[in-house]
Structures are given as C-alpha cells and as structure tokens.
Design an enzyme around this catalytic site. Structure first.
Site, PDB file in Angstrom:
ATOM      1  N   SER A 265       0.896  -0.831  -0.203  1.00 43.68           N
ATOM      2  CA  SER A 265       0.038  -0.225   0.029  1.00 43.68           C
ATOM      3  C   SER A 265       0.678   1.132  -0.044  1.00 43.68           C
ATOM      4  O   SER A 265       2.140   1.116  -0.020  1.00 43.68           O
ATOM      5  CB  SER A 265      -0.539   0.064   1.898  1.00 43.68           C
ATOM      6  N   LYS A 266       0.149   2.498  -0.793  1.00 45.77           N
ATOM      7  CA  LYS A 266       0.852   3.629  -0.511  1.00 45.77           C
ATOM      8  C   LYS A 266       1.255   4.057   0.822  1.00 45.77           C
ATOM      9  O   LYS A 266       2.162   4.648   1.221  1.00 45.77           O
ATOM     10  CB  LYS A 266      -0.551   4.950  -0.949  1.00 45.77           C
ATOM     11  N   ARG A 267       1.054   3.284   2.196  1.00 48.55           N
ATOM     12  CA  ARG A 267       0.676   3.912   3.276  1.00 48.55           C
ATOM     13  C   ARG A 267       2.612   3.286   3.401  1.00 48.55           C
ATOM     14  O   ARG A 267       3.249   3.459   4.690  1.00 48.55           O
ATOM     15  CB  ARG A 267       0.175   3.401   4.311  1.00 48.55           C
TER      16      ARG A 267
END
Ligand code: GLU
Length: 510
Positions: A265-267
């Site tokens: 994910s972007k996180r």
C-alpha cells in the site's frame, strides 16, 4: 488463420497509476509484442465521482517513461475508438436494455433508504452477506415484482432507476484462467450487480464487457483483485451470446508488502521511504506530494526490468533483460500464482547494474546535469572521466555527484580521525617533496604521478603504505575514495599542487 492477439490495459483515472498498474500494462505490452498482436489502452472513466484531474495525463506520462508503447489509445486513436468510456456513453444503454428484454436483467427502483432497510432486515435475520440477489430481489421494487404498467409509468415519469443483472439461482460458473487454471463459482454467491446506474452511466462491469467485445479483445490480463468479478463477466458473455469470442483471462498475482504480509500500500511506501508510483504525483486537491521512481533516480530500463520480475521469471538465473529481451523471453505460463514481495533493494540493485552499463557519454551527461544543479560549471570531458571513475560506487545518477564532487571541489575540511592517525612528519615531508617534483612534470597522468611518487619514496626510503592515506587526505579531505592516481590525472597538475599546498598549510603535524 490464427486470430490476432489484442490485449488492453484499462486503467481508471482515479489517482496516480500505482506500480501494480504499470506492471499490468507491462505484461500486456510484452504479451502483445511477443505475439505480434496489438496493445490497446482504454480509459475506464464511468465512475464520475472518482474522477481525478491530471490522472489520465499521469497514466500517459508514466507509460511513456517506461517505454510501453500503445497501438491504440485515446491519444493515438485507432479503429475501435473512442477509447475513453465516457465518450462511449450513448452505446451502453442498448446492451442493458437488450438483456432486460431477454429476461436477463431488470429495472430496479429501490431508493437508497429502501436498500439500507433491506440490508438491516437481512442482518437482523443473521444473513452473513446481505445482498440484492436471486432470493431478496423478489421483496424489492423492481420490474420483476411490480406490475408491467407500473414499471412503464415509473420509467416514463423519469423516476430514477438502475438496471441490474439477473443472476441465475443455481448454476455453476466456470472459467479457465491462464495463470490459475479452472476457477469455479456457484451463482448463489453472486449478487445482482448494477449494470446501468441512475445517472445513465454503465458500471465498470457492463462497460468493460461491452468494450472488450467491441474492441475484439482476445486476452484480459489484469490484477488479481478482479478475479472475484470474473464469474460475473463470464456470465455477461454468456447472456450476450458472445461466449465464442470471449477473451481468455489471466489474473496476475498480488504485489505484497516487503514482509509478505498483505497487499502493498501507499502507507508502506511512506513508512519505509520508497516509491511505489512511477512518477512523482502532486494531489490536485490536497497538494500532497508522493514520490516517484523517476524522480528518485531510477532509470526507466532498470525500473522495467525490476517490474517484469515482480511476478514473472524467465526460469533461468539470468536477471538483466532489456525491454526487447523481455519481449523475447516473456510468456504468461511463467507468471506465478502466489503474491510477490516488493523488495526495494532489488530495484536498487537493478538500477546499479543499468547505471554501470551506460555508455560513458551518457554517464558524463548525467553528472554534468547534477553539477549544474549544484552550481558547478564543468566541461563534458572532465564530467565523463569522473563519472566513469565513480560509477561502480553509484546506484543513482545523484550518487555520481556525491561520489564525484571531490573532483570538482577542493576540500574545505579534513577528516580529523584520519589526520590524527596518518598525518605526521614523515607524511608531510614526502608530500612536500612530491608536490615539488610534480611541478617539474610536463604532462601529468596517473602513470607519471605514480612514478614521481615512487621516486620520492625511494629517495627517502619510505614504504608507500605509510603515506598513502595522508596523501589521500591531503587531496580529498577524507580517508577513502576512488583511485588516487586517477584523481590526480583528472584534476590535473595545477589543482593537485594547489590542494597539496593547502593541506601542508592547514594540517598540523602533532
Ligand atoms: N478499470 C479497471 C481498473 O481500474 C480495469 C480492470 C480490468 O482490466 O478489467 O483496474
């Protein structure tokens, strides 16, 4: 005659294209080129609530940067256009109506409140996944439950409605995925998905199937997240009577977090400080900036090589493949089923390999660019020499500057620890004499520098190991770096002498 392969990449312009999307595009492209087929790009923008300005341009720029060429697209045109679903809007309704007329779809008039109430009712009755389906549809407000004239009246009065697919109650839906083999799903697990929305736009499912059919797509290569939708898509092909030309499906494995636990994910990218977007993206609303591979210094060919290996392998130990070599080696059969861990160190490794292989001229240009950004004027000849000298130590073009700066900038300070240990009477004497001898030399290259130093050492009966680090310190300010004699050759006689003089003045013998 063999049918021409036609594949498509069908992104939705809802934000910056994620690395997984670029991988999907790349696999489609490799397959198209390998088979002599066509690579098509279709923009799937039927969900107007999720439209993000700039996202389409980003898709175009990212693919271009990666070298993924398109044979047909909104930007290049082609015989099956338009290639933006919003521009095909008028075409979809007739297909939905056709299904309604054949009893394979129906009008539904339920309001959002009524749909909520239905879900609540089912939840209270402990139904695990409350949905609009073969059982519940009969308690709702639709053209299957309402009298025909009422349906007609509602439609004529302009009341909002959707068109839903009528999923069969008990049927096995099968599809033979090129990567996963047979996938079997029972229709009782599917819901009556909306095909046409109340805004007159088709949903992804309807538009995707109609367009793949009209665009004569032969293979659908896409991310695993679409596998749950595939049975519905197969059913739509059957409902339309298009089974014979149904594309073959290949669902690509997920990209996983670096530790293998769950989807990337972007996180994760933010947490670990690595990019997962091809190019930098500035959110048009929040102005938030996300990092891109390009801006972080990744070379497009290294990026593409890295990407190709996220789910595919050639079956040998070879890892370095240019785009053309990837095309030759690629096959869908060699795509794995299980998710692939995202390993940024591998991306760096590829980048390092590609950087080293660049022609000297190109490395020189990269360094010249970095020098300019750092306010240093230099000529191409020196930049090239330096870049070649330091390339083994570089992962990114910016490292050429980091590692090569000492060739352009005189030391402003001297590493104290090295000075403490290595700068002594003996070193200062040798370096002083070396400086004097160098001034006599006509053309100073690495060879002459070495010979001159050796003469001085012999004259004083000193072994080279005793003064080398001191000499390095004097010339560069630090205790390690590229070959010293090469440094002398590249910076030249005047600069070498000037640096040695400066060191002799500034470094104290203790
Ligand atoms: N528009 C879908 C997406 O954004 C396409 C999925 C497909 O390839 O069918 O990923």
């Amino acid at each position: 005659m063999e049918q021409e392969v036609r594949v498509r990449f069908a992104p939705s312009p809802t934000g910056p294209l994620h690395i997984g999307g670029v991988r999907t595009a790349l696999y489609n492209y490799l397959f198209a080129r390998k088979t002599g087929g066509k690579m098509i790009l279709r923009i799937e923008d039927t969900d107007q609530t999720r439209f993000v300005p700039g996202a389409e341009q980003y898709i175009q720029d990212a693919l271009k940067w990666a070298g993924i060429e398109l044979d047909e697209s909104p930007w290049t045109g082609g015989p099956y256009g338009p290639y933006r679903q919003s521009e095909r809007k008028p075409d979809y309704m007739q297909y939905a109506i056709r299904l309604v007329e054949e009893g394979k779809a129906y009008y539904a008039f339920d309001t959002p409140e009524e749909l909520d109430a239905m879900r609540e009712r089912l939840k209270a009755a402990r139904v695990a996944t409350p949905q609009y389906n073969a059982i519940t549809r009969m308690q709702m407000k639709n053209s299957l439950t309402l009298p025909e004239d009422e349906v007609k009246a509602r439609l004529e009065s302009g009341e909002p409605y959707v068109i839903r697919i009528k999923i069969p109650r008990k049927e096995e839906i099968r599809l033979n995925d090129m990567i996963r083999g047979w996938v079997m799903v029972h229709s009782s697990t599917l819901d009556d998905k909306v095909l046409m929305k109340s805004d007159g736009m088709p949903t992804y499912h309807l538009a995707n199937i109609v367009d793949d059919h009209l665009m004569k797509i032969t293979h659908v290569i896409r991310g695993e997240e679409w596998l749950p939708s595939a049975p519905l898509h197969v059913l739509l092909y059957q409902y339309f009577g298009w089974e014979d030309s149904m594309p073959r499906f290949a669902h690509l494995p997920l990209l996983l977090k670096p530790d293998g636990n769950g989807k990337l994910s972007k996180r994760d990218a933010e947490k670990h400080g690595f990019p997962i977007f091809p190019l930098e993206w500035v959110d048009p609303v929040s102005n938030e900036k996300v990092a891109g591979f390009r801006e972080d210094g990744y070379l497009p060919d290294a990026f593409v090589n890295f990407l190709a290996f996220l789910g595919w392998s050639p079956g040998t130990n070879e890892e370095l493949f240019t785009l053309n070599e990837l095309i030759q080696a690629f096959s869908i059969e060699r795509i794995g089923k299980s998710g692939t861990k995202f390993d940024i160190d591998k991306a760096k490794w590829f980048n390092q390999q590609y950087l080293r292989q660049k022609p000297d001229e190109e490395l020189g240009k990269m360094l010249l660019e970095q020098l300019k950004q750092n306010g240093i004027d230099a000529d191409m000849e020196k930049a090239t020499k330096v870049a070649v000298e330091v390339k083994e130590r570089a992962v990114f073009p910016a490292d050429l500057w980091q590692e090569g700066a000492l060739f352009f900038v005189r030391p402003a300070t001297y590493d104290e620890k090295v000075a403490e240990k290595k700068w002594n009477e003996e070193a200062a004497t040798i370096i002083g004499q070396f400086k004097d001898s160098l001034q006599e030399v006509e053309t100073l290259d690495a060879e002459t520098a070495k010979n001159t130093l050796n003469e001085v050492l012999e004259r004083n009966n000193v072994k080279i190991g005793r003064v080398m680090q001191a000499l390095r310190l004097a010339l560069t300010g630090v205790g390690s770096g590229p070959d010293l004699m090469n440094i002398i050759e590249i910076i030249g006689k005047d600069e070498t002498v000037a640096r040695l003089e400066q060191a002799l003045q500034q470094l104290q013998v203790k």
